[in-house]
Design an enzyme around this catalytic site. Structure first.
Site, PDB file in Angstrom:
ATOM      1  N   GLU A  54       0.896  -1.246  -0.382  1.00  0.00           N
ATOM      2  CA  GLU A  54       0.043   0.425   0.104  1.00  0.00           C
ATOM      3  C   GLU A  54       1.248   0.928   0.060  1.00  0.00           C
ATOM      4  O   GLU A  54       1.548   1.862   1.088  1.00  0.00           O
ATOM      5  CB  GLU A  54      -0.958  -0.220   1.215  1.00  0.00           C
ATOM      6  CG  GLU A  54      -2.036   0.882   1.313  1.00  0.00           C
ATOM      7  CD  GLU A  54      -2.883   0.449   2.453  1.00  0.00           C
ATOM      8  OE1 GLU A  54      -3.042   1.959   3.360  1.00  0.00           O
ATOM      9  OE2 GLU A  54      -2.425   0.190   3.636  1.00  0.00           O
ATOM     10  N   ASP A  65      -6.083   9.012   9.981  1.00  0.00           N
ATOM     11  CA  ASP A  65      -4.040   8.647  10.329  1.00  0.00           C
ATOM     12  C   ASP A  65      -3.710   9.001  11.698  1.00  0.00           C
ATOM     13  O   ASP A  65      -3.656  10.227  12.121  1.00  0.00           O
ATOM     14  CB  ASP A  65      -3.291   8.803   9.170  1.00  0.00           C
ATOM     15  CG  ASP A  65      -3.529   8.110   8.621  1.00  0.00           C
ATOM     16  OD1 ASP A  65      -3.534   6.742   8.484  1.00  0.00           O
ATOM     17  OD2 ASP A  65      -3.847   8.698   7.126  1.00  0.00           O
TER      18      ASP A  65
END
Lengths: 273, 394
Positions: A54, A65
């Protein structure tokens, strides 16, 4: 017919699913620790047994995040990592390691270049698909159609909060894979393995054969093994990114990653029959 | 005008929507359903009405600013949101959302704050209803808004400093959203403006439109003994006070003017004027105008006023701009500071620095506005800014 079979990552996940095994898909922010050394990080992880990647395109405001990947994104942006730079890196990763890869970013950088144009560039770089952390199924149709036109799959999320009915509807959109959020919360390392991933995986299995990849909060080989036992793939991000952020130089970052990924890969692959 | 509610995807024209992580989606859908149920329930309205009257002090007065009217050569009125409990319009939304959270059985509330007004209003509503409260606030803002930080703590609320980024409102919103992703099952997020993913922009507007609805009665050009407004002016950061006073007038002949922060000047790039100088994209869960670079990275905003120091704006304002329902302009830090002093000296009202932007625009445009009935939404009082202004004046 799902798109999964038509992309390299789709094929890899299909194979894992048929064999009852699981694959390891490390996340790494593009452009870390620097533009010239970023590829070395991916090579080290490929050498250590990563099955695919990824590749994170850094974004200034990554809502999904935690502090580690946020910090990584800001550092990569400061070092001058652009969308095209990240896609050139992805191309080099796919070419030199032979591992299928997806792009991970947020909606706004994609809208800025245009969804169709982004799809074209990502496909030309050799991506199998795209993960957009702030794109829920309700907003996905336009993106998914443009990605499909370019031969790319779209990844959609399911979380412990996703009810059964909604889960079935998300799966029915036939994403490249379902990204199962293993922990409530943003990306980041956790001490304990997820208590909810198993339950989520069972609910996914009950309604669809779209591949399931678990991520968020999976930090150790032990967590990874538990996730691999119930899913077709495992994503580890923050625990690896932190090694790069903390390393004094690129070679030590690469060797630290090699060791970590070797341990994770052994744990994930041990579920293979 | 079909402005009653956004479409089923939460869009106002091209803007709005729900660009949120999947973990939050079930909560957003639940919130939408809960709000719809509450908003059509007379007992919810009765409870809210009671609190707005007896706790908040609504309706807030309209006040004719005689000395300023004379000085500027126009018929100038203030809608006195600064007289609402806690000193700003923010309380209209927080009391409404806290009631809703209680109805939904959420034992914890989080919020973000820039100037601290929304944080104080949230802490107040939580103290009123006995709900645990945590407020995210940028480290820079904590420094320039020390008074409000202390008020929040007095009210029993935890203030969590945000040190990522420049430490202003944008970072506080992001951190509050990250908290919510982890705690969504037990926590309600009271967003402070008409921003964020659907249903927030719609719900916050519904809680704030009481400002404009009261004004319609107070200045009806008839029985009230007061004229109808020709022009309504409000400052715009996220845009909740502006949407609250504009919305009931949308599509009417009344001219609606939203004033953004031009900071050090639009040409410097250091400003908070997303509608005037930004471009469409996605920020904090909705499609709207924002300040961004060519690569779609969000730029840092700048304003002397913490409440306007935000690179996005509510999606319904974006729609109002594109459809010409309202017009949007900008005022620099220096112009706002001048208006801050003007209002204090001339009318005995120390306004919030945010609000001073609206007055500064009226003062600049006095020739064009000559003889017109102009209403400024006096969105907040300036006690919180006094220390900062004193330092800047030195």
């Amino acid at each position: 017919m799902s798109e999964t079979a038509t992309t390299p990552l789709g094929a890899l996940l299909g194979k894992a699913q048929r064999s009852g095994g699981a694959v390891l898909l490390p996340y790494m922010t593009a452009g870390l620790p620097g533009p010239e050394t970023s590829l070395d990080m991916f090579r080290a992880m490929a050498d250590a047994g990563a099955d695919g990647f990824e590749v994170g395109i850094p974004y200034s405001d990554p809502l999904m995040d935690g502090p580690t990947i946020h910090e990584a994104g800001l550092r990569a942006l400061d070092a001058g990592t652009s969308l095209d730079g990240a896609l050139r890196l992805l191309e080099a990763v796919v070419t030199t390691t032979g591992k299928p890869s997806v792009v991970m970013t947020y909606v706004n950088p994609v809208l800025r270049v245009g969804v169709g144009e982004f799809a074209k560039r990502a496909a030309a770089a050799g991506a199998s698909g795209v993960i957009l952390a702030d794109l829920p199924a309700e907003e996905a149709d336009h993106f998914q159609a443009a990605f499909a036109d370019a031969g790319l799959g779209l990844v959609l999320f399911v979380a412990p909060t996703t009810g059964d009915e909604r889960l079935a509807a998300v799966a029915a959109a036939q994403p490249l894979f379902l990204y199962g959020v293993a922990e409530l919360g943003v990306t980041g390392e956790r001490t304990d393995a997820s208590s909810r991933a198993g339950e989520l995986a069972a609910r996914v299995r009950a309604v669809t054969d779209v591949p399931l990849v678990l991520g968020v909060g999976i930090s150790t080989p032990d967590h990874a093994a538990q996730a691999a036992a119930v899913a077709d793939g495992v994503i580890v991000g923050s625990a690896l990114v932190r090694r790069v952020l903390d390393a004094p130089d690129a070679p030590s970052a690469a060797s630290s990653l090699h060791q970590a990924v070797a341990d994770l890969a052994a744990a994930v692959h041990s579920t293979r029959s | 005008m079909t402005l009653i509610r956004p479409d089923e995807r939460g869009r106002f024209g091209e803007f709005g929507g729900r660009f949120a992580p999947e973990t939050l989606m079930p909560a957003l859908l639940e919130l939408e359903a809960a709000f719809e149920a509450a908003w059509s329930d007379p007992s919810f309205h009765a409870e809210l009405r009671h609190l707005l009257r007896d706790f908040v002090g609504r309706p807030t007065p309209v006040y004719r600013a005689d000395r300023l009217s004379q000085e500027l050569g126009l018929d100038l009125w203030f809608k006195r949101e600064d007289l609402a409990h806690t000193g700003a319009h923010k309380i209209n939304n927080t009391v409404g959302q806290a009631l809703l959270a209680k109805r939904m059985g959420k034992p914890r509330i989080i919020a973000e704050t820039g100037a601290g007004q929304h944080g104080v209003a949230t802490a107040t509503a939580c103290a009123l209803l006995g709900i645990e409260c945590a407020v995210y606030m940028g480290a820079t803002d904590i420094e320039r808004q020390a008074l409000n930080v202390y008020r929040m703590r007095l009210l029993g609320c935890e203030v969590i400093p945000v040190t990522k980024g420049p430490g202003t409102l944008k970072d506080a919103v992001s951190e509050a959203m990250r908290d919510w992703v982890a705690t969504v099952e037990t926590t309600h997020y009271i967003i402070g403006s008409v921003v964020g993913p659907h249903p927030f922009p719609w719900m916050v507007r519904e809680f704030q439109k009481v400002i404009g609805e009261e004004l319609q009665e107070q200045m009806d050009g008839g029985d009230s003994g007061r004229p109808r407004p020709d022009v309504i002016v409000a400052c715009v950061g996220g845009g909740s006070n502006a949407m609250g006073i504009f919305y009931p007038y949308a599509g009417s002949s009344v001219r609606l003017v939203g004033v953004e922060a031009a900071g050090h000047g639009l040409e410097t790039g250091e400003h908070g004027a997303s509608l005037v100088a930004g471009s469409p994209g996605v920020i904090h869960g909705s499609r709207t105008y924002l300040l961004q670079d060519d690569a779609g990275q969000v730029l840092e905003a700048h304003s002397v006023s913490a409440g306007l120091d935000y690179p996005g704006v509510g999606p319904e304002h974006a729609n109002f701009k594109d459809r010409g329902i309202a017009e949007y302009v900008s005022i620099t830090d220096a112009e706002a500071m001048e208006a801050f002093h003007l209002l204090s000296r001339t009318e005995g009202i120390i306004p919030a620095l945010e609000t001073a932007h609206a007055l500064a625009w009226v003062a600049n445009e006095r020739d064009d506005l000559a003889g017109k009935t102009v209403v400024i939404n006096l969105s907040g009082r300036g006690d919180k800014d006094v220390q900062q202004v004193a330092a800047l004046d030195e």
